[in-house]
Design a protein around this motif. Structure first.
Motif, PDB file in Angstrom:
ATOM      1  N   ASN A   6     -63.537 -20.312  45.152  1.00  9.44           N
ATOM      2  CA  ASN A   6     -63.290 -19.631  43.876  1.00  9.44           C
ATOM      3  C   ASN A   6     -62.011 -20.147  43.221  1.00  9.44           C
ATOM      4  O   ASN A   6     -61.964 -20.343  42.004  1.00  9.44           O
ATOM      5  CB  ASN A   6     -63.184 -18.124  44.078  1.00  9.44           C
ATOM      6  N   LYS A   7     -60.977 -20.377  44.026  1.00  7.77           N
ATOM      7  CA  LYS A   7     -59.705 -20.881  43.473  1.00  7.77           C
ATOM      8  C   LYS A   7     -59.881 -22.269  42.877  1.00  7.77           C
ATOM      9  O   LYS A   7     -59.312 -22.571  41.828  1.00  7.77           O
ATOM     10  CB  LYS A   7     -58.623 -20.895  44.552  1.00  7.77           C
ATOM     11  N   MET A  10     -61.545 -21.856  39.538  1.00  9.25           N
ATOM     12  CA  MET A  10     -60.614 -21.304  38.538  1.00  9.25           C
ATOM     13  C   MET A  10     -59.599 -22.369  38.101  1.00  9.25           C
ATOM     14  O   MET A  10     -59.235 -22.438  36.929  1.00  9.25           O
ATOM     15  CB  MET A  10     -59.908 -20.061  39.087  1.00  9.25           C
ATOM     16  N   LYS A  13     -61.380 -24.623  35.766  1.00  2.00           N
ATOM     17  CA  LYS A  13     -61.531 -23.883  34.506  1.00  2.00           C
ATOM     18  C   LYS A  13     -60.238 -23.944  33.684  1.00  2.00           C
ATOM     19  O   LYS A  13     -60.284 -24.004  32.454  1.00  2.00           O
ATOM     20  CB  LYS A  13     -61.877 -22.424  34.833  1.00  2.00           C
ATOM     21  N   ASP A  65     -64.272 -14.837  38.003  1.00  2.00           N
ATOM     22  CA  ASP A  65     -63.585 -14.896  39.289  1.00  2.00           C
ATOM     23  C   ASP A  65     -64.160 -13.931  40.320  1.00  2.00           C
ATOM     24  O   ASP A  65     -64.044 -14.155  41.510  1.00  2.00           O
ATOM     25  CB  ASP A  65     -62.083 -14.650  39.093  1.00  2.00           C
TER      26      ASP A  65
END
Length: 173
Positions: A6-7, A10, A13, A65
């Protein structure tokens, strides 16, 4: 593991494309084997894997997120693979010389993977490859595939049992 993925997403992104390499390293095997389980063709699975990452980059705005990033990628790969499979099964091959008999099932690269592809269900294959080849814990696979951990364990054990039986039969013949 999930938080790390997920990090990476992000960070991508936010414009940090160096995180893409890390994301790819962490997730590419899972994405590849998801596509392979649907298509049963290594070349097509590689194409779908690449298409999955292109699609991911195009749809970064839709990722939030709170989502399970690996599940998001695997679902994308599975949907792309199913679409390709459905498109290909409608095609009619007019030149028989273009068809290699059982080409994708030759025991050339990794016989065990080919054997698993031929004999396991799609779910069993996905669970086994994510656990054994990628090294995810069953709990992580349960989150990725959105199923209870007991179901993941059952599919994992069933896949191993099937492969053991096949290998035992081959050994005895």
């Amino acid at each position: 593991m999930e938080r790390k993925i997920n990090k990476y997403i992000m960070r991508i992104k936010d414009g940090d494309m160096s995180a893409f390499d890390q994301l790819y390293t962490e997730t590419s095997k899972g994405v590849y084997f998801m596509a392979l389980s649907v298509l049963k063709d290594r070349g097509l699975a590689e194409e779908i894997m690449q298409e999955t990452y292109i699609r991911m980059l195009k749809n970064l705005d839709s990722f939030d997120d709170g989502k399970n990033a690996m599940n998001w990628l695997l679902t994308m790969a599975k949907n792309l693979a199913i679409n390709l499979y459905n498109r290909n099964k409608r095609e009619i091959i007019t030149d028989p010389s273009l068809v290699a008999p059982d080409a994708q099932y030759t025991m050339r690269d990794n016989g065990l993977i080919d054997m698993a592809l031929k004999n396991l269900s799609q779910t069993e294959f996905n669970v086994l490859t994510l656990c054994e080849l990628k090294g995810y814990k069953r709990r992580e696979v349960a989150q990725m595939l959105d199923m209870p951990i007991g179901t993941v364990t059952w599919h994992y054990n069933r896949a191993l049992k099937k492969l053991r039986e096949i290998l035992s039969k081959e050994e005895n013949s």
